[in-house]
Write a protein that holds these residues in place. Structure first.
Motif, mmCIF file in Angstrom:
data_model
loop_
_atom_site.group_PDB
_atom_site.id
_atom_site.type_symbol
_atom_site.label_atom_id
_atom_site.label_comp_id
_atom_site.label_asym_id
_atom_site.label_seq_id
_atom_site.Cartn_x
_atom_site.Cartn_y
_atom_site.Cartn_z
ATOM 1 N N SER A 227 0.759 -1.239 -0.076
ATOM 2 C CA SER A 227 0.103 -0.348 0.029
ATOM 3 C C SER A 227 0.816 1.170 0.087
ATOM 4 O O SER A 227 0.477 2.154 -0.515
ATOM 5 C CB SER A 227 -1.095 -0.085 1.134
ATOM 6 O OG SER A 227 -1.911 -1.089 1.171
ATOM 7 N N PHE A 228 1.908 1.298 0.862
ATOM 8 C CA PHE A 228 2.903 2.230 0.961
ATOM 9 C C PHE A 228 3.483 2.339 -0.566
ATOM 10 O O PHE A 228 3.619 3.595 -1.003
ATOM 11 C CB PHE A 228 3.978 2.129 1.818
ATOM 12 C CG PHE A 228 3.481 2.456 3.323
ATOM 13 C CD1 PHE A 228 3.126 3.808 3.849
ATOM 14 C CD2 PHE A 228 3.342 1.552 4.324
ATOM 15 C CE1 PHE A 228 2.626 4.059 5.035
ATOM 16 C CE2 PHE A 228 2.840 1.710 5.692
ATOM 17 C CZ PHE A 228 2.453 3.115 5.843
ATOM 18 N N ILE A 229 3.943 1.414 -1.100
ATOM 19 C CA ILE A 229 4.435 1.383 -2.554
ATOM 20 C C ILE A 229 3.381 2.011 -3.402
ATOM 21 O O ILE A 229 4.032 2.912 -4.282
ATOM 22 C CB ILE A 229 5.271 0.006 -2.803
ATOM 23 C CG1 ILE A 229 6.006 -0.385 -1.928
ATOM 24 C CG2 ILE A 229 5.623 0.057 -4.157
ATOM 25 C CD1 ILE A 229 6.722 -1.760 -2.208
ATOM 26 N N MET A 231 1.223 4.119 -3.247
ATOM 27 C CA MET A 231 0.879 5.510 -3.097
ATOM 28 C C MET A 231 2.077 6.345 -3.515
ATOM 29 O O MET A 231 1.817 7.464 -3.698
ATOM 30 C CB MET A 231 0.456 5.779 -1.671
ATOM 31 C CG MET A 231 -0.768 5.129 -1.260
ATOM 32 S SD MET A 231 -2.158 5.542 -1.972
ATOM 33 C CE MET A 231 -2.200 7.317 -1.737
ATOM 34 N N ILE A 232 3.235 5.862 -3.856
ATOM 35 C CA ILE A 232 4.334 6.546 -4.161
ATOM 36 C C ILE A 232 4.033 7.268 -5.523
ATOM 37 O O ILE A 232 4.252 8.505 -5.589
ATOM 38 C CB ILE A 232 5.509 5.894 -4.360
ATOM 39 C CG1 ILE A 232 6.098 5.214 -2.809
ATOM 40 C CG2 ILE A 232 6.712 6.668 -4.854
ATOM 41 C CD1 ILE A 232 7.218 4.360 -2.625
ATOM 42 N N PRO A 233 3.615 6.616 -6.633
ATOM 43 C CA PRO A 233 3.565 7.282 -7.862
ATOM 44 C C PRO A 233 2.109 8.112 -8.048
ATOM 45 O O PRO A 233 0.904 7.472 -8.715
ATOM 46 C CB PRO A 233 3.528 6.233 -8.907
ATOM 47 C CG PRO A 233 2.993 4.768 -8.187
ATOM 48 C CD PRO A 233 3.401 5.162 -6.838
ATOM 49 N N VAL A 234 1.927 9.078 -7.129
ATOM 50 C CA VAL A 234 0.634 9.606 -6.942
ATOM 51 C C VAL A 234 -0.607 8.702 -6.945
ATOM 52 O O VAL A 234 -1.844 9.090 -7.301
ATOM 53 C CB VAL A 234 0.412 10.620 -8.304
ATOM 54 C CG1 VAL A 234 -0.719 11.436 -7.993
ATOM 55 C CG2 VAL A 234 1.696 11.155 -9.063
ATOM 56 N N GLY A 235 -0.301 7.790 -6.251
ATOM 57 C CA GLY A 235 -1.633 6.791 -5.904
ATOM 58 C C GLY A 235 -1.896 5.829 -7.164
ATOM 59 O O GLY A 235 -2.847 5.267 -7.041
ATOM 60 N N GLY A 237 -0.256 3.476 -8.335
ATOM 61 C CA GLY A 237 -0.161 1.966 -8.114
ATOM 62 C C GLY A 237 -1.481 0.942 -7.379
ATOM 63 O O GLY A 237 -1.628 0.128 -7.424
#
Length: 263
Positions: A227-229, A231-235, A237
């Motif tokens: 979930s953290f990963i 959210m990195i590309p502006v969500g 993912g």
């Protein structure tokens, strides 16, 4: 001897799982927590664009109804029906059939009354949780009924002591909600695919989750990291992770309940 959980052959609307027999929940090893996610991703990759479209339509429906106070309650009834449709979509892919956006609405044609009943069970459960969680604070004199009503009033600004009370309350709510979530996790698959009654499916799902707490712990920790990963590309993912989470409800059901599934 006929398995009581299998649907009758005379029902033309019933979808059955080929070469698989529904049995009582199995206790699985910790590694299955990762396998559910891996298998879900494999199903996702069979039709990624369709899954993204399904999730976007689902989000539009959820956000649209949630924005209307008097209609948001409909999501408790509609939610399991839509989830049941997605589980039927997973089944279609698993049987080498095509997935379409219309699968999202297949739950309306397959045991929709019991899927809706599951939503009502969920709603009643959550209402009871909010009430039961408030009782200790009210009985001990830490808060009044009006204090808890103010939790839902956006214009109310609580003091510091009440903020602590709110945190304690919602932690208790979260703990009490876990059994309900366990009861509804596999229930849409059991109802939509096997025509099981809502309450029976709720109990079967709860027992399955209770028997597999360790795999679920691993499953939850992995999804937390993902979930953290995501959210990195502006969500963006989440367009992958959300469908994978939904599909993992099916892959989990398959490994726990379908006893001839490969280990």
């Amino acid at each position: 001897m006929t398995n009581p959980y299998l649907p009758p052959e005379s029902n033309p609307e019933t979808i059955t799982v080929a070469t698989s027999q529904l049995g009582m929940a199995r206790k699985l090893s910790a590694g299955f927590g990762w396998r559910w996610i891996k298998d879900a991703f494999n199903l996702y990759m069979q039709s990624p664009l369709i899954w993204i479209a399904i999730m976007l339509v689902w989000l539009v429906i959820v956000i649209g109804l949630s924005a209307l106070p008097f209609l948001s309650i409909i999501m408790y009834v509609l939610g399991p029906i839509l989830t049941g449709g997605m589980m039927l979509g997973c089944l279609a892919l698993d049987q080498n059939e095509s997935l379409t956006v219309s699968h999202l609405f297949k739950g309306f044609k397959h045991n929709s009354a019991q899927l809706a009943a599951l939503g009502i069970i969920e709603l009643i459960g959550f209402v009871l949780v909010f009430i039961v969680a408030a009782l200790p604070f009210i009985i001990l004199g830490s808060a009044s009924t009006m204090d808890f009503m103010n939790l839902f009033n956006p214009e109310t600004i609580p003091d510091e002591s009440f903020i602590i009370l709110i945190m304690m309350y919602f932690l208790l709510v979260l703990a009490l909600e876990i059994p309900i979530i366990m009861g509804i996790w596999f229930a849409p698959s059991l109802i939509a695919i096997h025509d099981i009654k809502a309450w029976a499916a709720f109990k079967l799902s709860f027992r399955a989750c209770l028997s597999n707490l360790i795999p679920f712990l691993i499953y939850g920790l992995i999804l937390l990291v993902f979930s953290f990963i995501a959210m990195i590309p502006v969500g963006l993912g989440m367009l992958v992770l959300l469908p994978v989470i939904m599909i993992s409800m099916y892959t989990g059901y398959k490994t726990i309940f379908l006893h001839d599934s490969s280990d």
